[in-house]
Motif scaffolding. Structure first.
Motif, mmCIF file in Angstrom:
data_model
loop_
_atom_site.group_PDB
_atom_site.id
_atom_site.type_symbol
_atom_site.label_atom_id
_atom_site.label_comp_id
_atom_site.label_asym_id
_atom_site.label_seq_id
_atom_site.Cartn_x
_atom_site.Cartn_y
_atom_site.Cartn_z
ATOM 1 N N ILE A 133 33.261 -11.915 -3.469
ATOM 2 C CA ILE A 133 32.354 -13.022 -3.761
ATOM 3 C C ILE A 133 33.127 -14.314 -3.530
ATOM 4 C CG2 ILE A 133 31.048 -14.211 -5.580
ATOM 5 C CD1 ILE A 133 30.464 -11.495 -6.817
ATOM 6 N N ALA B 174 37.464 -17.139 -2.062
ATOM 7 C CA ALA B 174 36.937 -15.781 -2.235
ATOM 8 C C ALA B 174 37.876 -14.927 -3.075
ATOM 9 C CB ALA B 174 36.726 -15.141 -0.875
ATOM 10 N N PRO C 219 34.920 -18.441 -7.911
ATOM 11 C CA PRO C 219 34.758 -17.200 -8.694
ATOM 12 C C PRO C 219 36.114 -16.761 -9.231
ATOM 13 C CG PRO C 219 34.718 -16.702 -6.345
ATOM 14 C CD PRO C 219 34.743 -18.203 -6.465
ATOM 15 N N VAL D 129 31.780 -11.275 -13.597
ATOM 16 C CA VAL D 129 32.170 -12.384 -12.728
ATOM 17 C C VAL D 129 32.337 -13.615 -13.609
ATOM 18 C CG1 VAL D 129 31.491 -13.916 -10.841
ATOM 19 C CG2 VAL D 129 30.993 -11.461 -10.694
ATOM 20 N N HIS E 133 21.276 -16.007 -6.380
ATOM 21 C CA HIS E 133 22.723 -16.237 -6.366
ATOM 22 C C HIS E 133 23.203 -16.620 -7.765
ATOM 23 C CE1 HIS E 133 21.989 -16.576 -2.047
ATOM 24 N NE2 HIS E 133 23.290 -16.431 -1.871
ATOM 25 N N THR F 83 38.121 -10.628 -4.744
ATOM 26 C CA THR F 83 37.557 -9.286 -4.614
ATOM 27 C C THR F 83 37.805 -8.454 -5.869
ATOM 28 O OG1 THR F 83 39.531 -8.171 -3.721
ATOM 29 C CG2 THR F 83 38.117 -9.362 -2.148
ATOM 30 N N PRO G 241 27.215 -10.804 -3.252
ATOM 31 C CA PRO G 241 28.342 -9.868 -3.160
ATOM 32 C C PRO G 241 28.383 -9.215 -1.778
ATOM 33 C CG PRO G 241 27.058 -9.494 -5.165
ATOM 34 C CD PRO G 241 26.259 -10.406 -4.301
ATOM 35 N N ARG G 242 29.600 -9.097 -1.222
ATOM 36 C CA ARG G 242 29.782 -8.553 0.115
ATOM 37 C C ARG G 242 30.783 -7.406 0.063
ATOM 38 N NH1 ARG G 242 30.263 -14.287 3.559
ATOM 39 N NH2 ARG G 242 28.551 -15.326 2.442
ATOM 40 N N LEU H 137 27.668 -19.176 -6.257
ATOM 41 C CA LEU H 137 28.516 -18.155 -5.659
ATOM 42 C C LEU H 137 27.733 -17.389 -4.603
ATOM 43 C CD1 LEU H 137 30.369 -16.752 -8.802
ATOM 44 C CD2 LEU H 137 30.933 -18.746 -7.394
ATOM 45 N N SER H 138 28.449 -16.838 -3.631
ATOM 46 C CA SER H 138 27.813 -16.087 -2.554
ATOM 47 C C SER H 138 27.216 -14.788 -3.080
ATOM 48 C CB SER H 138 28.840 -15.755 -1.469
ATOM 49 O OG SER H 138 29.751 -14.758 -1.931
#
Length: 502
Positions: free
Chosen positions: A298, A285, A49, A61, A38, A287, A322-323, A319-320
């Motif tokens: 994220i 979050a 982020p 990022v 991460h 994008t 990436p989705r 940070l999460s």
């Protein structure tokens, strides 16, 4: 490019912040809760982020960063880049508080490409008195811009702030600009509040320097928070999506609205709304749209006002993963980990067509780890168990464990971290499961002090931090009150995302 003015003082301040991080990084590197795959700063505090974008073939990022301590403080912008959305490099700090309009911090914002360069939009903050996150009423927030030719070194715009005061629809809480282009115009959405109602405020520009206020694009219905932070508005398929992170709810979370944006009226009409993630630790979050047309998100994999044991180890915040966002056939938002993460996999262990019951021996007794990806599929149609699932980061004596399980009576996935550690953070997260689901798919990412769960191909997600002892590495399958058929299970160890630093 818009006009920017090189400020030697800003260069000196970013260089000093980088030097401070270099001094602290070895202490943080030795902390056992340090994440493996991460995004984090090398040391000290991070939160939201910022500035997600793809620029000249690289993903960028940025993130809110206090390089001088493990607690929140005057915000800088940290920075990482990646060519593949998996392996990342730390870059020099991009923004530091340096001007009369931002000497209290460079708060969250976004990034766009313009005339071959990169522009950052951020909220400049000043305080009447000492810097204090809790005292919002002594704070002035304005919208600012900084420019770069190489995506690494930034100079602040000579005419900052580009928006010097909130409109009558807003208040002194006026922050987190997200900028994008539609047709031949630029748009900015900013989070605010008025009369205890969270709002997203819309601006329009032809040149990115002069901004005209368009109105309230959407506001809380009275149950969705008194202040909306980190708004993000974008098109997805034939719909539009607005993401906000509300303040004033029982639990800090990010929510989204699916609907239609009318650029002529400046209004967003929602058709549905839901939580983006049902865990305790997913907030702010943002994008980006990449060159493949994917909408990638994220979030901050932490939250405010919770225990952070990592601070004792010289760092705080991550940070999460990436989705990727998409709409399903019924117009609902689904979130799934980007497929590129499969590059990190090694050492797969598999199970197929296995019955799990209360009398079963632990089928995963030989599997251990603290940096794992797990994919499990269970048959709900034949299930007689009242509860079944997986236990993660299990200690040798069973005293520590994190359970992710299906509650058959209420048709929901439960994330129970009440026995995960001694941090004392709230324990139970719950995500709904469609009543029509004939199978349950759990896609789980375990990374030392974090767990992210994706249910049924991303119909819901749960993200939480945990802080077990380093030797709590066990993994268990279990069922209570009956049996469940495990259709398939795969477990991989995952490698590091960090490229060697020069």
């Amino acid at each position: 490019m818009v006009e920017a003015n090189q400020r030697p003082a800003h260069d000196q301040l970013t260089a000093a912040a980088d030097a401070e991080i270099n001094k602290a990084r070895m202490i943080a590197a030795g902390n056992p809760h340090r994440l493996n795959y991460h995004i984090m700063a090398p040391a000290n505090w991070i939160n939201d982020p910022n500035g997600l974008m793809q620029y000249k073939g690289e993903y960028h990022v940025f993130f809110q960063h206090h390089p001088y301590g493990v607690q929140w403080g005057p915000m800088h912008w940290g920075h990482v880049t990646s060519e593949d959305l998996v392996h990342w490099k730390h870059r020099p700090i991009a923004l530091a508080p340096s001007e009369p309009y931002d000497n209290g911090g460079c708060f969250s914002g976004s990034a766009v490409e313009h005339e071959g360069g990169m522009l950052l939009f951020y909220t400049g903050v000043t305080y009447d008195g000492g810097i204090n996150r809790q005292n919002r009423h002594n704070r002035t927030e304005v919208q600012c811009m900084a420019a770069s030719r190489d995506g690494i070194t930034f100079v602040k715009h000579t005419a900052n702030p580009v928006i010097a005061q909130p409109p009558a629809d807003g208040s002194k809480d006026f922050r987190d600009p997200k900028v994008w282009k539609h047709a031949d115009r630029w748009y900015m959405v900013v989070g605010s509040t008025k009369d205890q109602v969270g709002k997203a405020l819309l601006y329009e520009s032809s040149d990115l320097s002069e901004w005209a206020y368009k109105g309230v694009v959407l506001e809380s219905d009275g149950t969705q928070g008194y202040m909306w932070e980190c708004p993000d508005l974008f098109d997805l398929g034939d719909k539009h999506v607005l993401i906000v992170s509300p303040m004033g709810l029982e639990r800090r979370k990010t929510i989204y609205f699916v609907g239609k944006m009318n650029y002529d009226t400046g209004r967003f009409t929602p058709e549905s709304t839901e939580e983006m993630d049902f865990g305790f630790d997913f907030y702010a979050a943002q994008t980006l749209e990449d060159d493949r047309g994917r909408r990638i998100m994220i979030g901050w994999l932490d939250c405010w006002d919770v225990g952070m044991p990592t601070q004792q180890g010289g760092w705080a915040g991550a940070l999460s993963i990436p989705r990727e966002l998409a709409l399903d056939g019924e117009g609902r938002l689904v979130t799934q980990p980007v497929p590129e993460l499969a590059q990190l996999r090694t050492g797969c262990k598999q199970l197929n067509e296995t019955l799990v019951s209360p009398d079963s021996a632990n089928l995963l007794a030989g599997v251990q780890g603290d940096s794992l990806e797990i994919m499990a599929e269970f048959d709900l149609a034949s299930c007689s168990a009242s509860e079944f699932g997986l236990k993660l980061r299990v200690s040798g004596n069973g005293g520590e464990e994190t359970a992710v399980y299906y509650d058959a009576a209420d048709k929901r996935v439960v994330f129970d971290r009440s026995r995960a550690d001694s941090a004392g953070n709230p324990g139970i997260s719950i995500a709904p499961v469609s009543s029509e689901a004939g199978v349950l798919k759990l896609h789980i990412f375990v990374d030392r002090s974090s767990v992210e769960v994706f249910v049924n191909n991303g119909q819901s997600a749960i993200s939480n931090r945990i802080y077990p002892q380093p030797d709590s590495r066990g993994l268990e399958l279990y069922a209570l009150g009956g049996a469940v058929k495990l259709l398939s299970l795969a477990v991989w160890e995952l490698g590091s995302i960090w490229e060697p630093q020069a």
